[in-house]
Scaffold this active site. Structure first.
Site, mmCIF file in Angstrom:
data_model
loop_
_atom_site.group_PDB
_atom_site.id
_atom_site.type_symbol
_atom_site.label_atom_id
_atom_site.label_comp_id
_atom_site.label_asym_id
_atom_site.label_seq_id
_atom_site.Cartn_x
_atom_site.Cartn_y
_atom_site.Cartn_z
ATOM 1 C CG ASP A 21 -1.726 1.237 1.377
ATOM 2 O OD1 ASP A 21 -2.417 1.605 0.420
ATOM 3 O OD2 ASP A 21 -1.654 1.870 2.455
ATOM 4 C CG ASP A 23 -1.689 7.571 0.657
ATOM 5 O OD1 ASP A 23 -0.857 8.471 0.492
ATOM 6 O OD2 ASP A 23 -2.517 7.245 -0.217
#
Length: 362
Positions: A21, A23
């Site tokens: 991922d 953020d």
């Protein structure tokens, strides 16, 4: 982290690829944008509920906008909300820094030819914008996907399954690294192993993640049949410097402003340099974790000044520069527990700080 540092089952499937991922996992966008929603809500006379907002981490943009409008009864359509808040986010994204251990892990995987992808719920254009400020990031990923490139974003498995498909790796042989519960559930739905590195209390993650870490500095590749790191210097790990400034008082360090503090993922025993407003620069060991009880979520920061009799040092402005990592904390360990065993770590820190690679001054 809260009794969940041990994975549910390592080695059940040979890991051939990693999916990150963005953020809150690789990039500390949450720190630089945390005040954005607060500022927007204040414009409409609303007060942010931080605990409730943490639960929305990882949501697709539209879904998150709808939830915020409903929770705070805002007089906006989802499109109006997005149109108002997006330019502010975009203005602050360039200030976001890599989270501790992110560059180290990506360089390690690239060195050993382990393919890795980026799969974010953000729109692809926003993903490209964020990583464009970090040299070499775009070129390192075999695949980059945004939430608008698949039918459904997380917690649907679509992003992770598409990333695996494009890398040519079976889902069962992919390891996902995520910070949000939404992303962890998406990995579960995709039939992939998942390591969670959450930015807040991990109480809700233990049933879903195979392993829960405080930061990527704690990640051990060999436990996933990946090549081990070889960058430790005796018992110390050199890290990219992490900075914070604040007040040193009663033996603890209080960050001055949220923007001047450490990322949420900084936990454990670190070492580096402390600059005091009235006493100069000193070697320092820093414990970052729970103060008195393992059940307390709030983080405390405890500096131990190594090379000076610091009984007289109090109520001074302090700048901290962390340049090395010693270890994380087990699930029951608190800063109070360390008072009687910290001398060994002080010796490690002091010896390490005499080496050229750790000579990063403030």
């Amino acid at each position: 982290m809260e009794g969940c540092c041990e994975p549910l089952c390592y080695g059940a499937a040979h890991v051939q690829a990693v999916i990150f991922d963005l953020d809150g996992t690789l990039l500390d966008t949450e720190k630089v944008t945390r005040s954005v929603l607060k500022e927007l809500l204040e414009k409409y006379g609303k007060v942010i509920d931080r605990e409730n907002e943490d639960k929305k981490l990882g949501m697709p943009q539209l879904e998150g906008a709808i939830a915020v409008i409903k929770d705070y009864d805002l007089p906006l359509s989802p499109q109006q909300f997005i149109g108002e808040i997006s330019p502010i986010y975009r203005e602050r994204w360039p200030k976001a820094k890599p989270l501790p251990g992110a560059n180290r892990l990506m360089k390690h995987l690239q060195k050993y030819g382990v393919p890795f992808a980026l799969a974010s719920n953000s729109k692809r254009a926003n993903v490209d914008f964020k990583i464009s400020y970090h040299q070499g990031w775009k070129e390192q990923f075999i695949v980059i996907l945004g939430g608008d490139q698949v039918k459904s974003g997380k917690p649907s498995p679509d992003l992770f399954l598409e990333a695996a498909k494009r890398m040519g790796v079976d889902a069962a042989h992919c390891l996902v690294i995520e910070d949000s519960l939404v992303g962890v559930r998406a990995a579960n739905a995709a039939g992939m192993k998942v390591v969670a590195v959450p930015s807040q209390s991990a109480a809700d993650y233990t049933s879903f993640a195979d392993s829960v870490l405080h930061s990527l500095l704690e990640f051990q590749p060999e436990l996933w049949d990946l090549p081990p790191f070889k960058d430790w210097v005796d018992s110390a790990l050199p890290i990219e410097p992490i900075y914070a400034s604040g007040l040193f008082s009663n033996g603890f360090f209080s960050e001055a402003e949220e923007a001047d503090g450490f990322p949420d993922q900084v936990w454990g025993l670190y070492f580096g340099w402390a600059k005091l407003s009235m006493n100069g620069i000193f070697k320092v060991l820093v414990g970052i974790g729970r103060g008195h009880s393992a059940c307390t979520a709030k983080r405390k920061i405890k500096p131990w000044i190594i090379d000076d009799n610091n009984h007289h040092i109090a109520d001074q402005h302090m700048q901290l520069s962390l340049v090395g990592f010693i270890r994380g904390f087990n699930h029951t360990e608190t800063l109070m527990d360390l008072e009687v065993v910290v001398e060994e770590e002080k010796a490690i820190a002091s010896a390490s700080l005499d080496l050229p690679m750790f000579l990063h001054h403030i």
